[in-house]
Design an enzyme around this catalytic site. Structure first.
Site, PDB file in Angstrom:
ATOM      1  N   CYS A  83      59.385   2.315  54.911  1.00  0.00           N
ATOM      2  CA  CYS A  83      58.811   3.482  54.238  1.00  0.00           C
ATOM      3  C   CYS A  83      59.930   4.374  53.675  1.00  0.00           C
ATOM      4  O   CYS A  83      60.653   3.959  52.780  1.00  0.00           O
ATOM      5  CB  CYS A  83      57.871   4.228  55.165  1.00  0.00           C
ATOM      6  SG  CYS A  83      56.780   5.399  54.300  1.00  0.00           S
ATOM      7  N   HIS A 197      54.037   0.134  56.271  1.00  0.00           N
ATOM      8  CA  HIS A 197      54.405   0.262  57.688  1.00  0.00           C
ATOM      9  C   HIS A 197      53.977  -1.013  58.420  1.00  0.00           C
ATOM     10  O   HIS A 197      52.817  -1.149  58.807  1.00  0.00           O
ATOM     11  CB  HIS A 197      53.705   1.466  58.320  1.00  0.00           C
ATOM     12  CG  HIS A 197      54.292   2.777  57.945  1.00  0.00           C
ATOM     13  ND1 HIS A 197      55.353   3.343  58.616  1.00  0.00           N
ATOM     14  CD2 HIS A 197      53.977   3.647  56.958  1.00  0.00           C
ATOM     15  CE1 HIS A 197      55.668   4.501  58.071  1.00  0.00           C
ATOM     16  NE2 HIS A 197      54.849   4.707  57.058  1.00  0.00           N
ATOM     17  N   GLU A 199      54.609  -1.821  61.414  1.00  0.00           N
ATOM     18  CA  GLU A 199      54.253  -1.476  62.790  1.00  0.00           C
ATOM     19  C   GLU A 199      52.852  -0.887  62.893  1.00  0.00           C
ATOM     20  O   GLU A 199      52.311  -0.737  64.006  1.00  0.00           O
ATOM     21  CB  GLU A 199      55.282  -0.513  63.382  1.00  0.00           C
ATOM     22  CG  GLU A 199      55.175   0.939  62.962  1.00  0.00           C
ATOM     23  CD  GLU A 199      55.729   1.258  61.582  1.00  0.00           C
ATOM     24  OE1 GLU A 199      55.792   2.451  61.235  1.00  0.00           O
ATOM     25  OE2 GLU A 199      56.087   0.315  60.835  1.00  0.00           O
TER      26      GLU A 199
END
Length: 215
Positions: A83, A197, A199
């Site tokens: 990001c 993202h 994650e």
């Protein structure tokens, strides 16, 4: 350090806990640090980031990490920016005035257009799940952190600015927002960035992280 040890760079900006959990879920050991000596001894590095570009770059400067990170291109240590961490890999950003980045991948960070290609206003920031397109073809996907991606897999994005590499060969993937092409994955040699993202992108995102661990 072993191949599965990932050093996560802590400069006070970024969601370290979710990144750490994702790495460990994928079988890696995460080492969170701002120590330049540890960073330079790493096998692989991860640069997270949320918030404003200028504040993040100042935080790196305050910790003496800018020159350390700039040396990684020569040292060939794999670095994944996530990001804002991806955006800082470029030369500069227009966010809140012009701010220099790390200059590891030539290019500039600009604001996402607030109108779609038909001239209709669109929401900024762009928030949502988007599938990727591959301008360099399937071979670039198979040899990158995208190797585990399947057709129509979607990843989670939340951002108001976008990376525009100077050289198209550094853009491995993009998504479409309002008809505009938004860089999703950029790479120059060992330096990699993803705008989404991983994650926060479920099993698909974990596949991205696993591919990075396998580099």
């Amino acid at each position: 350090m072993s191949k599965n040890d990932i050093v996560v760079i802590d400069y006070g900006v970024g969601n370290l806990l979710s990144v750490q959990r994702a790495l460990e879920h994928c079988g890696a050991k995460s080492i969170i640090t701002s120590d330049p000596e540890v960073i330079l001894k790493a096998e692989k590095l991860l640069l997270p980031g949320v918030g404003a570009f200028s504040k993040a770059m100042q935080a790196l400067n305050d910790r003496g990490l800018v020159d350390v990170l700039k040396s990684l291109l020569v040292k060939k240590i794999p670095l994944l920016g996530i990001c804002l961490g991806m955006q800082m890999l470029l030369d500069e950003s227009e966010e809140f005035g012009l701010t220099k980045g790390l200059g590891l991948i030539p290019g500039r960070v600009i604001q996402i257009p607030n109108k779609d290609i038909n001239g209709e206003f669109q929401k900024i920031p762009s928030v949502g799940w988007y599938s990727l397109k591959f301008p360099l073809g399937i071979d670039s996907q198979r040899s990158s952190i995208l190797k585990n991606l399947k057709p129509n897999d979607a990843l989670y994005f939340v951002h108001s600015f976008m990376a525009v590499p100077t050289d198209e060969k550094h853009r491995l993937a993009y998504c479409i927002y309002g008809g505009h092409e938004i860089s999703a994955v950029i790479q120059r040699d060992n330096i990699i960035g993803c705008q989404f993202h991983p994650e926060k992108s479920g099993e698909v995102g974990l596949g991205i992280i696993s591919a990075f661990i396998d580099l």
